[in-house]
Structure formats: structure tokens, C-alpha cells
Write a protein that holds these residues in place. Structure first.
Motif, mmCIF file in Angstrom:
data_model
loop_
_atom_site.group_PDB
_atom_site.id
_atom_site.type_symbol
_atom_site.label_atom_id
_atom_site.label_comp_id
_atom_site.label_asym_id
_atom_site.label_seq_id
_atom_site.Cartn_x
_atom_site.Cartn_y
_atom_site.Cartn_z
ATOM 1 N N CYS A 36 0.784 -1.219 -0.151
ATOM 2 C CA CYS A 36 0.031 -0.028 0.099
ATOM 3 C C CYS A 36 1.014 1.292 0.107
ATOM 4 O O CYS A 36 1.738 1.495 0.847
ATOM 5 C CB CYS A 36 -0.884 0.028 1.397
ATOM 6 S SG CYS A 36 -1.671 1.573 1.640
ATOM 7 N N GLY A 38 0.156 4.105 1.100
ATOM 8 C CA GLY A 38 -0.190 4.895 2.235
ATOM 9 C C GLY A 38 0.611 4.409 3.276
ATOM 10 O O GLY A 38 1.242 5.186 4.254
ATOM 11 N N CYS A 39 0.692 3.133 3.637
ATOM 12 C CA CYS A 39 1.402 2.859 4.892
ATOM 13 C C CYS A 39 2.050 1.398 4.816
ATOM 14 O O CYS A 39 2.789 0.827 5.680
ATOM 15 C CB CYS A 39 0.014 2.078 5.990
ATOM 16 S SG CYS A 39 -0.952 0.815 5.030
ATOM 17 N N CYS A 75 -6.629 -2.103 1.292
ATOM 18 C CA CYS A 75 -5.529 -2.364 2.161
ATOM 19 C C CYS A 75 -6.054 -2.730 3.429
ATOM 20 O O CYS A 75 -7.176 -2.556 4.106
ATOM 21 C CB CYS A 75 -5.049 -0.543 2.625
ATOM 22 S SG CYS A 75 -3.895 -0.501 4.001
ATOM 23 N N CYS A 80 -5.892 2.708 7.882
ATOM 24 C CA CYS A 80 -5.135 3.441 6.653
ATOM 25 C C CYS A 80 -6.005 4.277 6.035
ATOM 26 O O CYS A 80 -7.171 3.558 5.419
ATOM 27 C CB CYS A 80 -4.485 2.366 5.827
ATOM 28 S SG CYS A 80 -3.666 3.133 4.427
ATOM 29 N N GLN A 82 -5.823 5.044 2.896
ATOM 30 C CA GLN A 82 -5.518 5.007 1.468
ATOM 31 C C GLN A 82 -6.824 4.288 0.866
ATOM 32 O O GLN A 82 -7.227 4.524 -0.245
ATOM 33 C CB GLN A 82 -4.415 4.091 1.233
ATOM 34 C CG GLN A 82 -4.104 3.720 -0.019
ATOM 35 C CD GLN A 82 -3.669 4.974 -1.036
ATOM 36 O OE1 GLN A 82 -2.943 5.816 -0.540
ATOM 37 N NE2 GLN A 82 -3.871 4.969 -2.304
HETATM 38 ZN ZN LIG Z 1 -2.614 1.150 3.335
#
Ligand SMILES: [Zn+2]
Length: 452
Positions: A36, A38-39, A75, A80, A82
């Protein structure tokens, strides 16, 4: 094996098919774990499957239709922001419509091979802004750093486009709207090609560019080569007071050849009362008079002497012709011809013989004008003969600059023109320095099948 042939890292070919129109359809999917953005958690929860069609480089000259199948993943991390994301590979980042290698290839075609962005865009099936962006990125990386120090600097002007005219509706007169010029700076001693360009061709335009350089750079310039042009002379005097100025010797000889032509035309008009035409003996030797004395065959030399010796009109031409050769005598003691560097006194001595000849034959007014011009530029001529610095490289790069504008059918944007011209002028020298990112080689292994 098909994936190795496609050669996109992280992309596996699942199917390849030849279309009726000769194109190759390639179905592929992205392999490997997807993290992901984002994370950075690896996810395996498939939300949906999507098919994208990024443009890619040709395969052996054939166009490829790449169908890239990607998973949209959810995700796995609870908090998260995202939500979902699609898989990607270095060559095909998220939301890309063109593979990175195609962009690099297109940029290379413009920067390295000198074809226009429009032509590259047509061939690769992508848009002009995409190619131009890729090219500009590559070019700015090469050209971006400040020019290195040069000991011999060349300055020359370059017309960047047609002059534009407009008819004044009130007075009926034709008014010039724009006369577009660039002043170009060249490295004559090293291999940096064109150092930069300034818009316009006044003394201030050239000075402004020179003022932008560092004091250390300006101090390093020993000799500046220019054409016989007082505008750049005053710019150099102002901004590079410690540099010597050399005037291009080609233009000095050209001036003398022109004076011989002027005398010949005037003499023919005085003798026949009309302009010269084929059949006049003086007209027949016009190209021989332009040649260097040492290159004339004995027959041609005899032909000149015979023609010019016949009457007083011919003798006037002879006086101008001898003056030209006396001037060349002074220029010909440069090291490139004799093999040893002359001293200033030798050059001035031979120039004096030229002045003396012109003064003795003052009735040929063209010679007085010529001698006046040469004496105004004497210091710069002497510098050119002693140092051997010429503007030849500037002129050759100037030709490349003109060619570049022709290929582009003219430029609207001066900044784009400067970039294209500079990259064309440094092609093969500066741009060949090793790139910071070394290419990795992929080794393709094949299973050996036992015969039978
Ligand atoms: Zn994520």
C-alpha cells in the motif's frame, strides 16, 4: 521467456497474439507482492481487476498493444486512509499511460539523435507535450550545471527567426516589428560546445550574459574570438577587461577579397561603360583573383598577369590583388602554417608593408578604405595571428543552430529554441559523460533440452 523478451521488470507476459494489421497484442500482469502506498502494508485482498493500456516501445520495429492486467487491492490496515490501490512496477507507476522506458526512448531520440519532438511523437504514438517533457528533463540535466571555465571564448550572432514587418495604416510605411537574434557563446578551447545564448544582439545583451557568469569564470577567459563587429568588442572590453580579443582571420581575408572585387567591377565599368560579362578578359579571371596565390597553377598565374598587364584598368585591379596578398602575408605567419609562433613585431612589420603599399597606391580609393579598416582592427588581428584562435568552431556550431531551426520549421518559444540548439551543439561531447544511474543487465537463462 516471453516476459524476458518484453523486458519490463515486475511484469509477466500471459499471452501474445499477432493481429491482422501486423501489430502484436501482449497480455501481461504485474507480479510480486503489492504494498500500500499509504502505509506500506502488503495486501492480498482483491477489490477488482482492471485492464490498462500503457503505450510501450516498439518490439523489433512492430507496434505493441500492451494490455496490462492489474489488481486493485484493499488495504489490510484498518485505519489506513488509502482504502484501495492498484499494483504497479517501476516502468509502469500508478496512473501512467506511457511506460517510463518509452518516455526515456522518446527523450533520447530528440536529445541524442536530433529528431524533432513532433517526429518522435508521431513515430511512438504519443503526444508532443509528453515527448517534449521527457526531452526537456534529459536536456536540463545535461545542460543545467554552470558552464565550466574556458580559456578561449567565441561570441557570434545567430538569427533566430525571420524579421517581422507591418504596414503602418496611417503613413503607409513598412515598420519592422521584430528582428529576432540570439547572441551565442562558444567554448573554443574545450569540448563544451555552446555555453549559452542571450536574446538580442546588442552590446548590452552580450554584457548581460557575461555579467551572469562568476568572477572566477570571467577571469579564466584569456582570448575572445569575434567577427569584425564593434558591438561585441565593446561588450568584451566592458565585461572581460583582462581578456585579449582576436578577430576571425577568415573575415579579414574576406574583406580584402571584397575590395579586389570592388576594384575589378569599377575598372570594368570605366573601361567598357557597362558591367562585366562573359567574354571580358577581366571578368574571366574573377574567380582566379579570389584564390590564394600559392594555390594558383603556373598557367593561371600567367593568365592573371597577362590580363592585368594589358592596360591601366587592369593595372588597378593588379594593385588591389597585390594588396590582398600582402595582407595575407601578414596573416600567414601564424603557427598553424609556419609551425612556429610569431612575435607581435613580425606581424606588425608585415602589416606595415601592406599599409605602405596601400598608401603608395592611394589613387585606388578602395585600398585606402581597406587599410583604414585593417588598422582599426590591428591589435585584434595581431592577437589572432599570435594565438591562432579562430571563430571557426563558432561558425560550425552556428550552422548546427540554423539546421535545428530548419528541422523544427522555426520556433515559437525562444526558451525551447535555446534548449534544442544547445543540446544539438553539445551532442557527442558533453552529453556522452557517463550517467549517474548505471544500467543493470538482466541475464536470461534457458533450460537446455536433451536431444531426442
Ligand atoms: Zn494502507
Amino acid at each position: 521467456m516471453a516476459s524476458a523478451l518484453l523486458g519490463i521488470e515486475g511484469v509477466t507476459v500471459t499471452e501474445a497474439e499477432e493481429e491482422a494489421d501486423g501489430r502484436l497484442s501482449v497480455w501481461a500482469r504485474i507480479t510480486g507482492p503489492a504494498a500500500c502506498p499509504g502505509c506500506a502494508t502488503i495486501s492480498e485482498r482483491v477489490h477488482e481487476w482492471v485492464v490498462t493500456r500503457p503505450r510501450d516501445v516498439r518490439y523489433g520495429g512492430r507496434e505493441i498493444c500492451l494490455f496490462l492486467v492489474k489488481r486493485r487491492l484493499e488495504c489490510a490496515e484498518e485505519d489506513c486512509p488509502q482504502g484501495t490501490f492498484t499494483e504497479w512496477a517501476p516502468q509502469v507507476p500508478p496512473r501512467c499511460a506511457i511506460t517510463r522506458r518509452l518516455l526515456e526512448h522518446a527523450g533520447n531520440e530528440v536529445a541524442g539523435r536530433g529528431i524533432t519532438p513532433a517526429e518522435s511523437a508521431r513515430h511512438n504514438g504519443i503526444s508532443w507535450p509528453s515527448v517534449h517533457g521527457a526531452f526537456a528533463g534529459q536536456a536540463d540535466e545535461i545542460l543545467g550545471d554552470e558552464p565550466g571555465q574556458v580559456s578561449h571564448l567565441g561570441i557570434d550572432e545567430h538569427r533566430r527567426g525571420r524579421p517581422r514587418w507591418r504596414r503602418d495604416t496611417d503613413t503607409g510605411e513598412t515598420v519592422q516589428l521584430a528582428d529576432r537574434w540570439h547572441t551565442c557563446f562558444y567554448d573554443l578551447s574545450g569540448n563544451q560546445g555552446m555555453l549559452g545564448q542571450a536574446e538580442g544582439r546588442t552590446s548590452d545583451d552580450a554584457s548581460y550574459w557575461l555579467a551572469g557568469a562568476t568572477p572566477a569564470w570571467r577571469d579564466a577567459v584569456r582570448v575572445v574570438a569575434i567577427d569584425m563587429c564593434t558591438i561585441y568588442l565593446s561588450a568584451v572590453r566592458r565585461m572581460l577587461p583582462r581578456a585579449q580579443v582576436a578577430v576571425d582571420l577568415f573575415h579579414v581575408v574576406q574583406l580584402a577579397v571584397k575590395a579586389v572585387g570592388d576594384v575589378r567591377r569599377r575598372a570594368i565599368r570605366e573601361k567598357y561603360g557597362r558591367r562585366g560579362k562573359a567574354g571580358d578578359p577581366e571578368y574571366g579571371i574573377k574567380h582566379l583573383l579570389e584564390q590564394n596565390l600559392e594555390n594558383l597553377s603556373p598557367d593561371n598565374f600567367a593568365k592573371i598577369i597577362e590580363t592585368l598587364d594589358s592596360d591601366r584598368h587592369g593595372q588597378q585591379i593588379a594593385l588591389a590583388w597585390i594588396a590582398k596578398e600582402k595582407l595575407r602575408d601578414a596573416l600567414n605567419i601564424r603557427a598553424r602554417i609556419t609551425g612556429s609562433t610569431p612575435c607581435g613585431r613580425q606581424v606588425r612589420g608585415r602589416l606595415f608593408a601592406f599599409y605602405d603599399w596601400c598608401a603608395q597606391n592611394e589613387r585606388v580609393t578602395e585600398l585606402i578604405v581597406l587599410a583604414g579598416t585593417i588598422s582599426r582592427w590591428e591589435d585584434q588581428i595581431v592577437t589572432a595571428v599570435i594565438t591562432g584562435v579562430t571563430n571557426a568552431r563558432s561558425e560550425s556550431l552556428n550552422r548546427i543552430a540554423k539546421l535545428e531551426a530548419r528541422h523544427a520549421y522555426g520556433f515559437r518559444n525562444p526558451a525551447n529554441q535555446r534548449r534544442r540548439v544547445r543540446i544539438a551543439c553539445t551532442r557527442g561531447t558533453r552529453r556522452n559523460k557517463p550517467s549517474p544511474t548505471a544500467k543493470t543487465t538482466h541475464i536470461v537463462t534457458m533450460q537446455q533440452h536433451a536431444p531426442g
